[in-house]
Design a protein around this motif. Structure first.
Motif, short mmCIF file in Angstrom:
data_model
loop_
_atom_site.label_atom_id
_atom_site.label_comp_id
_atom_site.label_asym_id
_atom_site.label_seq_id
_atom_site.Cartn_x
_atom_site.Cartn_y
_atom_site.Cartn_z
N ASP A 296 0.84 -1.20 0.00
CA ASP A 296 0.00 0.00 0.00
C ASP A 296 0.87 1.25 0.00
O ASP A 296 0.79 2.11 0.89
CB ASP A 296 -0.97 -0.01 1.18
N ALA A 297 1.70 1.34 -1.03
CA ALA A 297 2.59 2.48 -1.17
C ALA A 297 1.85 3.73 -1.62
O ALA A 297 2.29 4.85 -1.33
CB ALA A 297 3.68 2.15 -2.19
N LEU A 298 0.72 3.56 -2.31
CA LEU A 298 0.05 4.68 -2.96
C LEU A 298 -1.23 5.08 -2.24
O LEU A 298 -1.86 4.29 -1.54
CB LEU A 298 -0.27 4.31 -4.40
N THR A 299 -1.62 6.33 -2.46
CA THR A 299 -2.82 6.87 -1.84
C THR A 299 -4.06 6.11 -2.27
O THR A 299 -4.12 5.53 -3.36
CB THR A 299 -2.98 8.36 -2.19
N ARG A 300 -5.07 6.15 -1.42
CA ARG A 300 -6.34 5.49 -1.73
C ARG A 300 -7.29 6.39 -2.50
O ARG A 300 -8.36 5.96 -2.91
CB ARG A 300 -7.01 5.05 -0.42
N THR A 301 -6.95 7.65 -2.69
CA THR A 301 -7.82 8.55 -3.44
C THR A 301 -7.81 8.16 -4.92
O THR A 301 -6.83 7.61 -5.44
CB THR A 301 -7.37 10.01 -3.30
N THR A 302 -8.90 8.42 -5.58
CA THR A 302 -9.06 7.99 -6.98
C THR A 302 -8.49 9.05 -7.93
O THR A 302 -8.15 10.15 -7.54
CB THR A 302 -10.54 7.76 -7.28
N GLY A 303 -8.45 8.68 -9.19
CA GLY A 303 -8.08 9.63 -10.23
C GLY A 303 -6.63 9.62 -10.64
O GLY A 303 -6.20 10.48 -11.43
N MET A 304 -5.82 8.68 -10.14
CA MET A 304 -4.42 8.60 -10.54
C MET A 304 -4.29 7.64 -11.73
O MET A 304 -4.64 6.46 -11.62
CB MET A 304 -3.56 8.11 -9.38
N ASN A 305 -3.77 8.13 -12.84
CA ASN A 305 -3.58 7.25 -13.98
C ASN A 305 -2.34 6.39 -13.80
O ASN A 305 -1.58 6.55 -12.84
CB ASN A 305 -3.50 8.07 -15.28
N VAL A 306 -2.11 5.49 -14.73
CA VAL A 306 -1.03 4.52 -14.59
C VAL A 306 0.32 5.21 -14.54
O VAL A 306 1.19 4.86 -13.74
CB VAL A 306 -1.07 3.50 -15.76
N GLU A 307 0.52 6.22 -15.39
CA GLU A 307 1.81 6.89 -15.44
C GLU A 307 2.12 7.61 -14.13
O GLU A 307 3.25 7.58 -13.64
CB GLU A 307 1.85 7.89 -16.61
N LEU A 308 1.11 8.24 -13.52
CA LEU A 308 1.32 8.91 -12.24
C LEU A 308 1.62 7.90 -11.15
O LEU A 308 2.49 8.13 -10.29
CB LEU A 308 0.10 9.75 -11.87
N ARG A 309 0.93 6.77 -11.17
CA ARG A 309 1.18 5.74 -10.17
C ARG A 309 2.61 5.19 -10.31
O ARG A 309 3.31 4.99 -9.32
CB ARG A 309 0.16 4.61 -10.31
N LEU A 310 3.03 4.96 -11.54
CA LEU A 310 4.39 4.48 -11.78
C LEU A 310 5.42 5.50 -11.30
O LEU A 310 6.44 5.14 -10.69
CB LEU A 310 4.59 4.19 -13.26
N GLN A 311 5.17 6.77 -11.57
CA GLN A 311 6.11 7.80 -11.16
C GLN A 311 6.21 7.89 -9.65
O GLN A 311 7.30 8.05 -9.08
CB GLN A 311 5.72 9.16 -11.74
N CYS A 312 5.07 7.77 -8.95
CA CYS A 312 5.07 7.79 -7.49
C CYS A 312 5.87 6.60 -6.93
O CYS A 312 6.65 6.75 -5.97
CB CYS A 312 3.65 7.76 -6.95
N LEU A 313 5.70 5.43 -7.53
CA LEU A 313 6.43 4.26 -7.09
C LEU A 313 7.93 4.41 -7.35
O LEU A 313 8.76 3.99 -6.54
CB LEU A 313 5.89 3.01 -7.78
N ARG A 314 8.27 5.02 -8.49
CA ARG A 314 9.69 5.27 -8.77
C ARG A 314 10.27 6.23 -7.75
O ARG A 314 11.42 6.06 -7.28
CB ARG A 314 9.85 5.84 -10.18
N ASN A 315 9.52 7.27 -7.40
CA ASN A 315 10.00 8.24 -6.42
C ASN A 315 10.23 7.60 -5.06
O ASN A 315 11.24 7.85 -4.39
CB ASN A 315 9.01 9.40 -6.29
N LEU A 316 9.29 6.77 -4.63
CA LEU A 316 9.43 6.08 -3.35
C LEU A 316 10.61 5.11 -3.38
O LEU A 316 11.38 5.01 -2.42
CB LEU A 316 8.14 5.33 -3.02
N THR A 317 10.73 4.39 -4.49
CA THR A 317 11.83 3.43 -4.63
C THR A 317 13.18 4.15 -4.61
O THR A 317 14.13 3.68 -3.97
CB THR A 317 11.67 2.63 -5.94
N ASP A 318 13.26 5.27 -5.30
CA ASP A 318 14.51 6.04 -5.32
C ASP A 318 14.86 6.55 -3.92
O ASP A 318 16.02 6.49 -3.50
CB ASP A 318 14.37 7.21 -6.29
N LEU A 319 13.85 7.01 -3.18
CA LEU A 319 14.09 7.49 -1.81
C LEU A 319 14.63 6.37 -0.93
O LEU A 319 15.60 6.55 -0.18
CB LEU A 319 12.81 8.07 -1.23
#
Length: 465
Positions: free
Chosen positions: A95-118
């Protein structure tokens, strides 16, 4: 004399060398759209505008919102400053990502990349081992494998790309970690929805993606190699301790999971899950009622959950590397109102498990005895547990969301039953039988009734000291 001293010193160093540490982080729920401007923060406006008592959300988050980047960064910094050495690995249970709706695949991937990089920058010399959560959807297994390939060996990537589960074998230390994809075992409708959104289909309700077959085969291999095992996943078996009676795993898979744990309890040294966002534990019993295994659920980094808020938490485990025996853990927390007030995130130790509950060791029997202490009239164990459960949530906030607190016998009963009864039917039997006793005035009222009544008085006296 000198020789004896050197032998003793060598022995002490060898013993010390067996001790290692690992972090457990879970339910980050990073929200890239979080804003400290109230008129721009949809989460705050829709869920918290009245109850907050503040005109704007705080820099490090809000009890009604998922995690801002400032909170996530502060958690990473806290893990570095509180234990920079001796870390063997990091468990990241979904559950790395927010539960709010409206995030497309590219935004979700970018958020996961940012968390992984951190996390990669935070743990430059350690591996971070991720497990999938039910909110990590909209991204398929292959995309996730590409993001996390620098942490996972090829053998792990092979099964992860196919079904989201894998195992890590620590050959030199004789223990292995098994990472489950618990999304495959959710209630049928939820499971189908999750995997439809991930671009995969479940065609075998009895053994989706053959995870059961793989799980038991991996446990058999570990037993044959005389390895001990950690089991890691996002959604645990059992009942939610914050929302009375709620269960997420399907009844069939919940039952089968407990059966497998009983069968291999002799080699299992611990089970680590997230999902509930609370600080709690579970005890697994044999068919004859003996405690044989335990499950630890770490609290979330996100301060928000549908069942009520909590302060952000991080957990550091101490273990013996040659046997996998868990020796203790230290729970860290962030007082969210204080952090927002002073503009600095001071993550502090909340408690050490052994000291906090006056335990000698972490075993199924010891945790069974701890749960039993929830019902004892001369023990403050439940009062302590309830404070830890929401990660030292401020009292004025807890009173709005809590089940009544340690002064409420039904609240204590609910938590006792969730810890010791790990399937819906046994939970209902536990809760209904003792709840009847709590409302009964007959002469045959069981011990729990008296114990809880006296616990209420003791806790009230403790609170007013």
């Amino acid at each position: 004399m000198i020789r004896d001293y050197l032998v003793l010193l060598s022995w002490l160093c060898a013993v010390q060398g067996k001790i290692g540490y690992f972090w457990h982080i879970t339910d980050i729920h990073y929200d890239p759209r979080y804003s400290t401007q109230a008129n721009a923060n949809a989460c705050w406006n829709t869920r918290n505008g009245v109850n907050s008592g503040r005109k704007t959300p705080g820099e490090f988050g809000d009890y009604a919102c998922d995690s801002p980047w400032a909170l996530v960064e502060s958690a990473a910094s806290a893990m570095t400053s509180n234990r920079g050495e001796g870390i063997k690995f990091v468990l990241w249970t979904g559950d790395a990502l927010t539960r709010t709706t409206g995030m497309n695949v590219e935004l979700r991937l970018q958020c996961l990349r940012n968390l992984t990089d951190l996390l990669s920058r935070t743990f430059k010399e350690q591996f971070v081992f991720p497990a999938l959560g039910h909110d990590d959807i909209g991204v398929n297994f292959s995309q996730l494998a590409e993001i996390w390939q620098h942490w996972l060996p090829q053998e792990a990537l092979d099964t992860f790309k196919t079904a989201g589960y894998y195992t890590i074998e620590q050959r030199s230390e004789k223990y292995r970690i098994i990472f489950l994809n618990t999304n495959l075992w959710l209630n049928t409708a939820d499971s189908r929805m999750l995997h439809r959104s991930s671009g995969s289909m479940i065609d075998n309700a009895h053994d989706p993606f053959e995870q059961w077959s793989w799980f038991q085969k991996t446990l058999e291999t570990a037993r044959r190699k005389k390895e001990t095992v950690y089991i890691v996943g996002h959604t645990p078996p059992g009942i939610d301790d914050r929302e009375s009676g709620a269960a997420v795993l399907s009844e069939r898979h919940n039952t089968k999971y407990l059966q497998v744990i009983r069968l291999y309890s002799d080699i299992i040294r611990g089970q680590f899950f997230g999902h509930w966002h609370t600080d709690t534990f579970r005890v697994v019993y044999s068919d004859t009622g003996l405690p044989v295994s335990w499950i630890m659920m770490a609290p979330s980094i996100s301060p928000s959950t549908p069942g009520g808020p909590n302060n952000p938490g991080l957990r550091l485990y101490k273990f013996e590397t040659t046997t996998g025996q868990v020796l203790d853990y230290t729970q860290y927390y962030l007082n969210l109102p204080d952090a927002n007030s002073i503009g600095t995130a001071n993550w502090l130790p909340e408690y050490s498990l052994l000291e906090y509950y006056e335990l000698q060791e972490i075993t199924a029997i010891a945790l069974h005895d701890l749960a039993d202490r929830f019902t004892q009239f001369n023990d403050y164990a439940f009062v302590r547990y309830y404070a830890a459960n929401t990660v030292s949530l401020p009292r004025e906030v807890e009173q709005i969301w809590g089940c009544g607190g340690p002064l409420n016998g039904v609240c204590a009963l609910h938590h006792y039953c969730t810890v010791t009864r790990l399937n819906p039917e046994s939970y209902r039997e536990c809760y209904s039988s003792y709840a009847f006793a709590l409302s009964s005035t007959g002469p045959s009222t069981p011990r729990l009734y008296f114990s809880l009544l006296v616990l209420l008085v003791c806790a009230e006296l403790l609170r007013n000291r």
